[in-house]
Design a protein around this motif. Sequence first.
Motif, mmCIF file in Angstrom:
data_model
loop_
_atom_site.group_PDB
_atom_site.id
_atom_site.type_symbol
_atom_site.label_atom_id
_atom_site.label_comp_id
_atom_site.label_asym_id
_atom_site.label_seq_id
_atom_site.Cartn_x
_atom_site.Cartn_y
_atom_site.Cartn_z
ATOM 1 N N UNK A 163 -1.945 15.927 -11.050
ATOM 2 C CA UNK A 163 -1.731 14.624 -10.437
ATOM 3 C C UNK A 163 -3.094 14.108 -9.988
ATOM 4 N N UNK A 164 -3.467 12.996 -10.514
ATOM 5 C CA UNK A 164 -4.825 12.490 -10.357
ATOM 6 C C UNK A 164 -5.153 12.136 -8.912
ATOM 7 N N UNK A 165 -6.320 12.586 -8.459
ATOM 8 C CA UNK A 165 -6.893 12.131 -7.200
ATOM 9 C C UNK A 165 -8.173 11.378 -7.529
ATOM 10 N N UNK A 166 -8.348 10.221 -6.934
ATOM 11 C CA UNK A 166 -9.494 9.382 -7.248
ATOM 12 C C UNK A 166 -10.801 10.118 -6.996
ATOM 13 N N UNK A 167 -11.696 10.045 -7.964
ATOM 14 C CA UNK A 167 -13.039 10.647 -7.914
ATOM 15 C C UNK A 167 -13.027 12.175 -7.952
ATOM 16 N N UNK A 168 -11.870 12.789 -8.180
ATOM 17 C CA UNK A 168 -11.797 14.251 -8.226
ATOM 18 C C UNK A 168 -11.813 14.725 -9.674
#
Length: 269
Positions: A163-168
Amino acid sequence: MSVRIRLDVSYDGTDFSGWAVQPSRRTVAGELLGVLERLFGAVEGLTVAGRTDAGVHATGQVCHVDVPQERWEAIGAALIRKLAGLLPPDVRVLAARAVPSEFDARFSALARRYEYRVTDAPHGADPLRRRDTLAWPRPLDLDRLNAAAEALVGEHDFAAFCRRKEHASTIRAVSRMDWRRDPDGRLVATVEADAFCWSMVRSLVGAELAVGDGRRDPGWPGTLLTRTARADEVVVAPAHGLTLVEVAYPPTPGLLRERAELTRRRRDL
């Protein structure tokens, strides 16, 4: 003056809303922090190796916290027994010891190992194991499960399973992914990596279960590694089958800071 202590923690995640403190919700960190403050007064920097989601269990979780040195010297030898008397029965501190200030439960970790338990028995999960074992409605083939898992070992971009986390970054190095069938008939997936992104382990398991019961080809999970975004067709396996069983650290204190600095760097393939 303060001293950093490492706590090895075990918990049944069924009735917790995950590890991290949340207002108006029961969490592992919330229970632990409340008792630590009762024993030590002011404590600082409670940091965990892996923030488990709601319903996920642990037998080998690790965290660190800074406590007043004078209180540690006064109660440190009896701390485990004191914690056992104050904590609720679904969370236990198994060990507590002073560590160097360079120790960081999260960033100093070399690897984290999880196990996921599934039963394909027609009657479902044994009543005594229902909290940590997923009941699967179809027969599962061990060879197919391992064939699917094999392609996921190595350093890859696991964006399809995260699940995408911004800038991760979603680049991770999986050192082990395999399945076994225990004498009681339960299937156990073991997955180990330097770190995991959000929902990654349960997504890997979910993809492999679709292979194990014959709905997907063994090569299908590996093809998803070319994706740059979350694969909607991958079902996230339920939380209650997952247990964090071990967190590994450098064998000598001198390597702790070096490992933490390396972990903090953004990864690229």
